[in-house]
Design an enzyme around this catalytic site. Structure first.
Site, PDB file in Angstrom:
ATOM      1  N   PHE A   1      25.051  45.629  47.695  1.00 22.17           N
ATOM      2  CA  PHE A   1      24.850  44.347  48.109  1.00 22.17           C
ATOM      3  C   PHE A   1      24.820  42.988  47.333  1.00 22.17           C
ATOM      4  O   PHE A   1      25.305  41.918  47.388  1.00 22.17           O
ATOM      5  CB  PHE A   1      23.657  44.313  48.879  1.00 22.17           C
ATOM      6  CG  PHE A   1      23.453  45.237  50.360  1.00 22.17           C
ATOM      7  CD1 PHE A   1      23.983  44.869  51.598  1.00 22.17           C
ATOM      8  CD2 PHE A   1      22.676  46.240  50.338  1.00 22.17           C
ATOM      9  CE1 PHE A   1      23.824  45.556  52.509  1.00 22.17           C
ATOM     10  CE2 PHE A   1      22.687  47.152  51.294  1.00 22.17           C
ATOM     11  CZ  PHE A   1      23.346  47.089  52.120  1.00 22.17           C
TER      12      PHE A   1
ATOM     13  N   CYS B   1      23.973  48.034  42.738  1.00 18.35           N
ATOM     14  CA  CYS B   1      23.701  47.623  44.022  1.00 18.35           C
ATOM     15  C   CYS B   1      24.810  47.043  44.826  1.00 18.35           C
ATOM     16  O   CYS B   1      25.463  45.956  44.368  1.00 18.35           O
ATOM     17  CB  CYS B   1      22.526  46.533  44.191  1.00 18.35           C
ATOM     18  SG  CYS B   1      22.094  45.777  45.772  1.00 18.35           S
TER      19      CYS B   1
END
Length: 330
Positions: free
Chosen positions: A111, A109
Site C-alpha cells: 500500500f 508495504c
C-alpha cells in the site's frame, strides 16, 4: 471579472446573430458561456464539468450534439472564445505541487508503494520516514496506527486509495469521474491482488527474512531495534501469511500469484497500459503493489513464469527519479 462578463455578453450577442441564419435552432446563452470555457481544445469532442444545473457532472459534451442545427453559431462562438484572455477564464490546477510531503511507510508495504508510484509518476518530491514495524514509534504522534500516512503541507492523509484520490483531485480539479474500467481494476488491486502477495512474500522462513533485509539498511533504528525488527517481524509475518492464505482460500501461493499477473495482462488487451498510451490510476496501483516484490524471490518467479515483465518494465520507465531521498528519523 466585469471585463470578462462584458466580453462574454458581446460573445453571446455575436452568437445569437449568427444563429439567426438557422431556422431550426436558437442557442441558449448558458451554452455560449460553456463554449467560451472550452477555450482551446485538440478536437471537436471534449469533456467538461459544467456549472449549470442543466448538465450533470458526468455529461460528456460534444460540439456537434450540443449545438445540433446551428453549426455556424458553434463555429462563431468557438472562434470568439479563443480571442478571450485565457487568464480571465476558469483555470484548472494542473500546476499543483505541495511544498512539503512526507510519507510514513514500511519499505516492503504494498500500500505504501502504491502511494509512492503515484508520487513518482507525477514527479512530486517527498521525504520518507521509515517506520519501525515492531513499535511504530515514528507515528506515535498520530491516532492512526497504520501505514501509509502521507503528510501534505501539514495535513494528514491515510489509506492508500483515499490518498491517491485526494491528491489526484487536487491536481485535476476539473476532471470527470474516472471510467468504470479504471474503477474495476483499482478495486481488484485492493480486494484481490494485495491478498495474494503476503502468502508469497512470507511463504517460507527464508523468504520472510529476505523481505525484512531492508530493515538493516533503512530507517533511524539502533542495532538492537534492527535485529528485533528483522527477526521478530519476519517470524510474525510468516505466521500471519499462513492465516491470510487460509482466509482467502489460497492453496498454492505461486499459482495464485501467476494467475493474478496474467489476469492483469489479459485486461490490458494488447494496450501498452490500461490507460492506453499512458498509465492511469489502475496501472499505478498494480505497479505500486507489485513493486516491492520485484527483487524478491517471489517477484523474480512471477516475472519468469508470467507475461507481466514487459508491462512492468514500461511502468518502471514512467517513474520519475525520487527527488528528496533523505530518510528521516522521528
Amino acid at each position: 471579472m466585469a471585463s470578462t462578463m462584458r466580453k462574454l455578453n458581446r460573445l453571446a450577442a455575436t452568437t445569437r446573430a449568427a444563429a439567426s441564419f438557422s431556422s431550426t435552432t436558437t442557442v441558449r446563452r448558458h451554452s455560449i458561456i460553456q463554449t467560451a470555457s472550452y477555450n482551446s481544445t485538440r478536437s471537436n469532442t471534449f469533456s467538461y464539468t459544467p456549472q449549470s444545473h442543466l448538465l450533470s457532472s458526468n455529461t460528456r459534451v460534444t460540439g456537434g450534439r450540443n449545438c445540433a442545427g446551428c453549426n455556424m453559431s458553434f463555429s462563431t462562438a468557438a472562434t470568439a472564445a479563443r480571442d478571450l484572455d485565457e487568464k480571465e477564464l476558469p483555470q484548472s490546477n494542473k500546476s499543483y505541487v505541495p511544498n512539503d510531503v512526507v510519507l510514513y511507510q514500511y519499505q516492503a508495504c504494498p500500500f505504501c508503494n502504491k502511494v509512492k508510484a503515484f508520487l513518482e509518476y507525477y514527479d512530486i518530491p517527498y521525504k520518507i520516514v521509515e517506520v519501525n514495524p515492531m513499535n511504530k514509534k515514528e507515528i506515535k504522534w498520530s491516532d492512526y496506527r497504520k501505514v501509509p500516512i502521507l503528510m501534505v503541507d501539514g495535513e494528514q492523509m491515510v489509506n492508500s486509495s483515499d490518498i491517491i484520490d485526494k491528491m489526484y483531485q487536487r491536481m485535476h480539479p476539473d476532471s470527470v469521474t474516472e471510467d468504470a474500467e479504471t474503477q474495476k481494476w483499482r478495486r481488484w488491486v485492493d480486494d484481490h491482488l494485495v491478498h495474494v502477495l503476503s502468502p508469497n512474500i512470507y511463504r517460507s522462513p527464508s523468504e520472510a527474512l529476505e523481505s525484512f533485509d531492508y530493515i538493516t539498511l533503512k530507517g533511524n533504528f539502533s542495532f538492537t531495534e534492527r535485529l528485533v525488527a528483522k527477526y521478530g517481524g519476519a517470524a510474525a509475518m510468516y505466521f500471519v501469511s499462513k492465516k491470510l492464505k487460509k482466509r482467502h482460500n489460497i492453496t498454492d501461493e505461486r499459482a495464485a500469484l501467476y494467475e493474478a499477473a496474467d489476469t492483469w495482462v489479459n485486461a490490458l488487451n494488447g494496450r501498452q497500459y490500461l490507460g492506453g498510451s499512458e498509465p492511469n490510476l489502475a496501472d499505478l496501483s498494480v505497479f505500486g503493489v507489485l513493486r516491492p516484490i520485484r527483487e524478491l524471490k517471489s517477484g523474480m518467479d512471477m516475472v519468469e513464469n508470467t507475461r507481466i515483465g514487459e508491462w512492468f518494465m514500461r511502468m518502471e520507465s514512467q517513474m520519475k527519479p525520487h527527488r528528496d531521498t533523505a530518510l528521516q528519523g522521528s
